[in-house]
Design a protein around this motif. Structure first.
Motif, short mmCIF file in Angstrom:
data_model
loop_
_atom_site.label_atom_id
_atom_site.label_comp_id
_atom_site.label_asym_id
_atom_site.label_seq_id
_atom_site.Cartn_x
_atom_site.Cartn_y
_atom_site.Cartn_z
N MET A 60 32.84 -31.48 106.81
CA MET A 60 32.19 -32.64 107.03
C MET A 60 30.84 -32.69 106.51
SD MET A 60 32.62 -35.15 110.57
CE MET A 60 34.40 -35.05 110.13
N PHE A 61 29.96 -31.80 107.07
CA PHE A 61 28.65 -31.79 106.60
C PHE A 61 28.52 -31.83 105.22
CE2 PHE A 61 27.67 -28.71 110.40
CZ PHE A 61 27.69 -29.72 111.43
N LEU A 62 29.19 -31.19 104.39
CA LEU A 62 29.20 -31.17 102.95
C LEU A 62 29.46 -32.49 102.33
CD1 LEU A 62 30.51 -27.62 102.33
CD2 LEU A 62 28.18 -28.35 101.85
N ARG A 63 30.51 -33.05 102.89
CA ARG A 63 31.04 -34.25 102.19
C ARG A 63 30.42 -35.44 102.65
NH1 ARG A 63 37.21 -33.92 103.27
NH2 ARG A 63 37.24 -35.81 101.98
N THR A 64 29.70 -35.62 103.85
CA THR A 64 28.78 -36.77 104.27
C THR A 64 27.57 -36.76 103.67
OG1 THR A 64 28.10 -35.71 106.19
CG2 THR A 64 29.98 -36.88 106.47
N GLY A 65 26.93 -35.63 103.11
CA GLY A 65 25.62 -35.41 102.82
C GLY A 65 24.82 -34.93 103.95
N PHE A 66 25.27 -34.63 105.08
CA PHE A 66 24.55 -33.94 106.14
C PHE A 66 24.03 -32.66 105.87
CE2 PHE A 66 24.42 -32.25 110.67
CZ PHE A 66 23.19 -32.64 110.96
N ALA A 67 24.68 -31.88 105.19
CA ALA A 67 24.33 -30.48 104.92
C ALA A 67 23.02 -30.58 104.03
CB ALA A 67 25.32 -29.65 103.96
N ARG A 68 22.78 -31.44 102.78
CA ARG A 68 21.80 -31.43 102.18
C ARG A 68 20.63 -31.87 102.86
NH1 ARG A 68 23.45 -34.41 97.30
NH2 ARG A 68 23.95 -32.70 96.43
N GLN A 71 19.28 -29.07 104.79
CA GLN A 71 18.33 -28.29 104.01
C GLN A 71 17.02 -28.85 103.97
OE1 GLN A 71 20.07 -27.38 100.19
NE2 GLN A 71 19.00 -25.65 99.92
N LYS A 72 17.04 -30.06 103.47
CA LYS A 72 15.84 -30.67 102.85
C LYS A 72 14.93 -30.94 104.22
CE LYS A 72 17.25 -33.56 99.16
NZ LYS A 72 17.55 -34.87 98.83
N GLU A 73 15.52 -31.17 105.32
CA GLU A 73 14.41 -31.32 106.62
C GLU A 73 14.16 -30.39 107.25
OE1 GLU A 73 13.10 -34.46 107.22
OE2 GLU A 73 14.06 -35.41 105.46
N GLY A 74 14.75 -29.11 107.01
CA GLY A 74 14.54 -27.97 107.58
C GLY A 74 15.19 -27.82 109.29
N TRP A 75 16.52 -28.68 109.32
CA TRP A 75 17.20 -28.72 110.57
C TRP A 75 18.41 -27.73 110.60
CZ3 TRP A 75 18.43 -34.88 110.17
CH2 TRP A 75 17.16 -35.49 110.11
N CYS A 131 24.66 -31.30 117.98
CA CYS A 131 23.45 -32.05 117.47
C CYS A 131 22.63 -31.19 116.28
CB CYS A 131 22.32 -32.10 118.83
SG CYS A 131 21.91 -30.51 119.19
N ALA A 132 21.46 -31.85 115.82
CA ALA A 132 20.75 -31.26 114.76
C ALA A 132 19.49 -30.87 115.67
CB ALA A 132 20.32 -32.34 113.60
N LEU A 133 18.97 -29.71 115.00
CA LEU A 133 17.63 -29.37 115.75
C LEU A 133 16.55 -29.17 114.81
CD1 LEU A 133 18.62 -26.44 118.39
CD2 LEU A 133 17.99 -28.89 118.91
N SER A 134 15.34 -29.68 115.14
CA SER A 134 14.18 -29.13 114.10
C SER A 134 13.47 -28.06 115.13
CB SER A 134 13.51 -30.50 113.73
OG SER A 134 12.83 -31.10 114.90
N LYS A 135 12.18 -27.96 114.46
CA LYS A 135 11.44 -26.84 115.11
C LYS A 135 10.68 -27.66 116.45
CE LYS A 135 10.30 -23.99 111.38
NZ LYS A 135 9.20 -23.43 110.54
N SER A 136 10.68 -29.05 116.42
CA SER A 136 10.21 -29.84 117.39
C SER A 136 11.09 -30.32 118.47
CB SER A 136 9.37 -31.01 116.97
OG SER A 136 10.39 -31.85 116.14
#
Length: 153
Positions: A60-68, A71-75, A131-136
């Motif tokens: 699902m991550f790959l096919r929705t664009g969430f994986a990309r 990667q770009k956001e560092g999440w 959820c998605a996590l970032s450093k913050s």
């Protein structure tokens, strides 16, 4: 087949599958119970169901664009809760489908439903929150959706 080979297969196959919307996506994977999926009772180990749910999320991550976007956001994606109900065992080499969908979200997490089916009959089902996590900290689902949409236009 080792899990790494299933993951590689999934990564390659996702390029040939249709894209999914970021809002309320649904996907289905068709798999077989392999010898390394079995427990001492000779049916699919209860922990393996959770691993297969992880594979479904990656698809699902790959096919929705969430994986990309991650990667770009560092999440990074994190599952904060997962439950399963087992109704019937999956036996060696049995073919099954795992169906996943995002059913909604709150201020912190996406809510997901997972169903394992054999010939259209549910043999196991579960729910998870992730959820998605970032450093913050936790990224709100609304921000995730907005960012994915902006980056996949």
């Amino acid at each position: 087949m080792s899990l790494i080979f299933r993951m590689i297969y999934l990564l390659v196959a996702s390029f040939f599958k249709p894209r999914l919307p970021i809002m309320y996506p649904e996907n289905t994977l068709t798999l077989r119970v392999l010898p390394n999926d079995l427990d001492i009772n000779m049916h699919m180990n209860n922990g393996r169901y959770l691993t297969i749910c992880d594979l479904s999320r990656v698809d699902m991550f790959l096919r929705t664009g969430f994986a990309r976007t991650m990667q770009k956001e560092g999440w990074i994606p994190v599952v904060s809760e997962h439950t399963m109900k087992y109704k019937k065992p999956l036996n060696p080499f049995q073919k099954y489908d795992v169906h996943m969908k995002i059913t909604g979200w709150d201020e912190k997490a996406f809510h997901m439903e997972h169903r394992f089916l054999v010939a259209g009959r549910v043999v196991a089902e579960g729910t998870s929150r992730g959820c998605a996590l970032s450093k913050s900290g936790v990224i709100s689902p609304e921000r995730v959706i907005e960012t994915v949409r902006a980056q996949t236009v």
